[in-house]
Design an enzyme around this catalytic site. Structure first.
Site, PDB file in Angstrom:
ATOM      1  N   HIS A 123      76.509   3.064  81.568  1.00 44.68           N
ATOM      2  CA  HIS A 123      77.932   3.409  81.690  1.00 44.68           C
ATOM      3  C   HIS A 123      78.217   4.646  80.847  1.00 44.68           C
ATOM      4  O   HIS A 123      77.495   4.943  79.900  1.00 44.68           O
ATOM      5  CB  HIS A 123      78.835   2.243  81.260  1.00 44.68           C
TER       6      HIS A 123
ATOM      7  N   HIS B 112      81.314   6.512  78.692  1.00 45.29           N
ATOM      8  CA  HIS B 112      82.643   6.406  78.096  1.00 45.29           C
ATOM      9  C   HIS B 112      83.358   7.754  78.266  1.00 45.29           C
ATOM     10  O   HIS B 112      82.766   8.810  77.986  1.00 45.29           O
ATOM     11  CB  HIS B 112      82.553   6.157  76.585  1.00 45.29           C
TER      12      HIS B 112
HETATM   13  P1  5GP Z   1      78.407   0.372  74.729  1.00 43.73           P
HETATM   14  O1  5GP Z   1      78.548  -0.044  73.299  1.00 43.73           O
HETATM   15  O2  5GP Z   1      77.393  -0.497  75.452  1.00 43.73           O
HETATM   16  O3  5GP Z   1      78.182   1.824  74.942  1.00 43.73           O
HETATM   17  O4  5GP Z   1      79.821   0.096  75.366  1.00 43.73           O
HETATM   18  C1  5GP Z   1      80.213  -1.111  75.920  1.00 43.73           C
HETATM   19  C2  5GP Z   1      81.719  -1.048  76.087  1.00 43.73           C
HETATM   20  O5  5GP Z   1      82.108  -2.011  77.031  1.00 43.73           O
HETATM   21  C3  5GP Z   1      82.488  -1.363  74.797  1.00 43.73           C
HETATM   22  O6  5GP Z   1      83.342  -0.248  74.479  1.00 43.73           O
HETATM   23  C4  5GP Z   1      83.274  -2.627  75.130  1.00 43.73           C
HETATM   24  O7  5GP Z   1      84.565  -2.618  74.569  1.00 43.73           O
HETATM   25  C5  5GP Z   1      83.320  -2.594  76.650  1.00 43.73           C
HETATM   26  N1  5GP Z   1      83.321  -3.904  77.294  1.00 43.73           N
HETATM   27  C6  5GP Z   1      82.477  -4.942  77.054  1.00 43.73           C
HETATM   28  N2  5GP Z   1      82.746  -5.976  77.875  1.00 43.73           N
HETATM   29  C7  5GP Z   1      83.792  -5.587  78.654  1.00 43.73           C
HETATM   30  C8  5GP Z   1      84.526  -6.232  79.700  1.00 43.73           C
HETATM   31  O8  5GP Z   1      84.273  -7.374  80.072  1.00 43.73           O
HETATM   32  N3  5GP Z   1      85.525  -5.498  80.291  1.00 43.73           N
HETATM   33  C9  5GP Z   1      85.822  -4.221  79.891  1.00 43.73           C
HETATM   34  N4  5GP Z   1      86.830  -3.608  80.527  1.00 43.73           N
HETATM   35  N5  5GP Z   1      85.158  -3.594  78.901  1.00 43.73           N
HETATM   36  C10 5GP Z   1      84.153  -4.267  78.298  1.00 43.73           C
END
Ligand code: 5GP
Ligand code: ZN
Length: 139
Positions: A101, A103
C-alpha cells in the site's frame, strides 16, 4: 497468504466497508483508520502483493500516477499545501500490513516536523565506494 486472511484484500475488493475516495479496475483508495493528518489516504491494489518487491504490472506502472492524482485532490479539497507519499516494505521498515500500500498524507505549511525522519550521519568515502560496489553487484 490467502485473500480471505488479508484485511486489505477484503477492503480493496469491497468485502469490508471503508471510506473510499477512489476506485478503478486495479485500485481502491481509502482513508487510513488512524490518520497522521485528516485525509491520510491508502492506495490498495485489488490483487495481493506483500510489498513492492512483488508488485507486478499493471499496478507497478500506474501506482505513482495515482498517488499524484490523490495528492492533488487532497490539496484542492482540504486546502493542504503539500503531501507525503510514503511506502513501507518489511517489518524492519515499519510495514504493519503485509499487503502493498502507498500512504498519501496531506501536509500544511505550518507543520514544521518531517513525517519521515532520519538522523544524517557523516559518510566515509572508502566505505561508500565499498557499499556502492556491493549494491551494484547485487543488481
Ligand atoms: P503500514 O504501517 O503497514 O505502512 O501502514 C498500515 C496502515 O494501515 C496504518 O496507517 C493503519 O492505520 C492502517 N490500517 C490498518 N488496518 C486498517 C483498517 O482496517 N482500515 C483502515 N482504513 N486502515 C487500516
Ligand atoms: Zn492482501
Amino acid at each position: 497468504m490467502k485473500k480471505e486472511d488479508c484485511i486489505f484484500c477484503r477492503i480493496a475488493n469491497g468485502e469490508i466497508p471503508s471510506d473510499t475516495v477512489y476506485e478503478d479496475d486495479c485500485f481502491r483508495v481509502i482513508l487510513d483508520l488512524n490518520p497522521a493528518n485528516p485525509g491520510h489516504a491508502l492506495i490498495l491494489p485489488k490483487e495481493h502483493f506483500a510489498d513492492i518487491t512483488e508488485l507486478a504490472e499493471p499496478y507497478l506502472s500506474r501506482v505513482l500516477a495515482l498517488a499524484a492524482k490523490i495528492g492533488q485532490a487532497q490539496m484542492k479539497a482540504l486546502g493542504c499545501d503539500g503531501f507525503n507519499v510514503v511506502q513501507n516494505n518489511g517489518e524492519a521498515a515499519g510495514q504493519t500490513v503485509r499487503h502493498f500500500h502507498v500512504h498519501v498524507i496531506p501536509r500544511k505549511r505550518e507543520e514544521t516536523e518531517k513525517i519521515v525522519t532520519w538522523t544524517p550521519h557523516e559518510s566515509d568515502p572508502a566505505q561508500q565506494k565499498k557499499i556502492a560496489e556491493a549494491i551494484r553487484a547485487a543488481l
